[in-house]
Design a protein around this motif. Structure first.
Motif, short mmCIF file in Angstrom:
data_model
loop_
_atom_site.label_atom_id
_atom_site.label_comp_id
_atom_site.label_asym_id
_atom_site.label_seq_id
_atom_site.Cartn_x
_atom_site.Cartn_y
_atom_site.Cartn_z
N ILE A 196 41.61 49.81 8.98
CA ILE A 196 41.37 49.45 7.57
C ILE A 196 39.92 49.79 7.22
O ILE A 196 39.04 49.81 8.09
N PRO A 197 39.65 50.07 5.94
CA PRO A 197 38.26 50.24 5.51
C PRO A 197 37.60 48.88 5.32
O PRO A 197 38.20 47.95 4.74
N GLN A 198 36.37 48.75 5.81
CA GLN A 198 35.63 47.49 5.66
C GLN A 198 34.14 47.78 5.66
O GLN A 198 33.62 48.40 6.59
N ASN A 199 33.46 47.35 4.62
CA ASN A 199 32.01 47.54 4.51
C ASN A 199 31.62 49.01 4.69
O ASN A 199 30.71 49.33 5.47
N HIS A 200 32.35 49.89 4.01
CA HIS A 200 32.06 51.33 3.99
C HIS A 200 32.24 51.99 5.36
O HIS A 200 31.64 53.03 5.64
N ARG A 201 33.05 51.39 6.21
CA ARG A 201 33.39 52.04 7.48
C ARG A 201 34.82 51.68 7.84
O ARG A 201 35.43 50.80 7.21
N LEU A 202 35.36 52.36 8.82
CA LEU A 202 36.73 52.09 9.26
C LEU A 202 36.70 51.14 10.45
O LEU A 202 35.85 51.24 11.34
N LEU A 203 37.66 50.23 10.46
CA LEU A 203 37.70 49.20 11.48
C LEU A 203 39.12 49.07 12.03
O LEU A 203 40.09 49.02 11.27
N THR A 204 39.24 49.03 13.35
CA THR A 204 40.53 48.80 13.99
C THR A 204 40.75 47.30 14.15
O THR A 204 39.93 46.61 14.74
N VAL A 205 41.87 46.82 13.63
CA VAL A 205 42.17 45.38 13.65
C VAL A 205 43.54 45.16 14.29
O VAL A 205 44.35 46.09 14.40
N PRO A 206 43.83 43.93 14.71
CA PRO A 206 45.14 43.65 15.30
C PRO A 206 46.28 43.89 14.31
O PRO A 206 46.12 43.74 13.10
N ILE A 207 47.42 44.26 14.85
CA ILE A 207 48.62 44.45 14.03
C ILE A 207 49.19 43.08 13.64
O ILE A 207 48.84 42.05 14.24
#
Length: 258
Positions: A196-207
């Motif tokens: 997901i995009p977060q704070n102008h960067r991409l972040l991998t988060v749990p499904i």
């Protein structure tokens, strides 16, 4: 129901792993997971032979499908095979009796790269299966070079298959659905993550167990029976692992609806 593999980087942060690898192997072995992915970048480069010997000793006490992952591009910038790097990775995979070795593509060019040396190298390691992953680089994370590579490998009977990382397509601004439609015949291993995009960067988060995440859409169409890696942050205990395995296999949704 597909096999599920837990990569060690699911438990790491910017500083690496917080505990000895044996600790994580035991947790995975006590969960409902089928395998483990050992990540070379999380090992101590100055003692890698010793570390792999120790890992192999621990793995022998468990029955886990073992994948070895190394950030070593298969093709160098001059489009030739990275023979030294690939052979080193093969030897390391063999040392821990890994079934699969996962590498990034690197700089492959359909006109300039010769697959014969790759065939010769793979002939030396019949027990290790080579998988090439779409990574987050321009050279190895775009659909066209990967498709051309696997097309040529198929034509020349080179025994290599693909790791399809659903989240990495977001980093390279490629369409994951288009990639799956084109590359699915070559895929033997599916890396599940939600980006997901977060704070102008991409972040991998749990499904989660919703139906709108990209990994699930593609999984249901193309990869429902393909072995999967859960490559997102997981709390290091067996119940947490088992909860995500239920989501992957649809068990959680079935229980909720009933």
């Amino acid at each position: 129901m597909a096999q599920v593999v837990i990569p060690l980087n699911a438990f790491s942060d910017e500083k690496g792993l917080k505990k000895d690898i044996d600790f994580y192997i035991t947790i995975i072995a006590n969960s409902n997971a089928n395998g483990i992915e050992i990540r070379k970048e999380l090992l101590n480069s100055s003692s890698i032979t010793h570390d792999l010997q120790k890992i192999h000793h621990t793995l022998k006490n468990h029955h886990l499908l073992t994948v070895y992952s190394a950030p070593i591009p298969l093709w160098k910038e001059n489009y030739s095979l990275n023979e030294e790097g690939a052979q080193t990775a093969m030897e390391e995979a063999k040392q821990i009796e890994a079934k699969w070795l996962k590498l990034p593509l690197g700089h492959f060019d359909v006109q300039k790269s010769n697959l014969k040396p790759l065939t010769n190298l793979l002939d030396q390691y019949p027990t290790v299966r080579l998988l090439i992953e779409n990574d987050q680089t321009r050279e190895g994370g775009r659909i066209n070079p990967l498709f051309q590579f696997f097309q040529q490998a198929e034509k020349q009977s080179v025994p290599v298959h693909m790791t399809f990382d659903v989240g990495n397509w977001v980093y390279t601004n490629e369409n994951a659905c288009d990639a799956a439609a084109l590359l699915s015949p070559y895929v033997s291993y599916y890396h599940v993550k939600h980006v997901i995009p977060q704070n102008h960067r991409l972040l991998t988060v749990p499904i989660n167990d919703g139906n709108k995440e990209l990994w699930k859409e593609i999984n249901d169409v193309y990869f429902s029976t393909v072995p999967k890696a859960l490559e997102f942050p997981i709390f290091p205990d067996s119940p947490s692992i088992n909860r995500y395995i239920e989501i992957i296999n649809g068990d959680h949704a079935e229980r909720v609806s009933s």
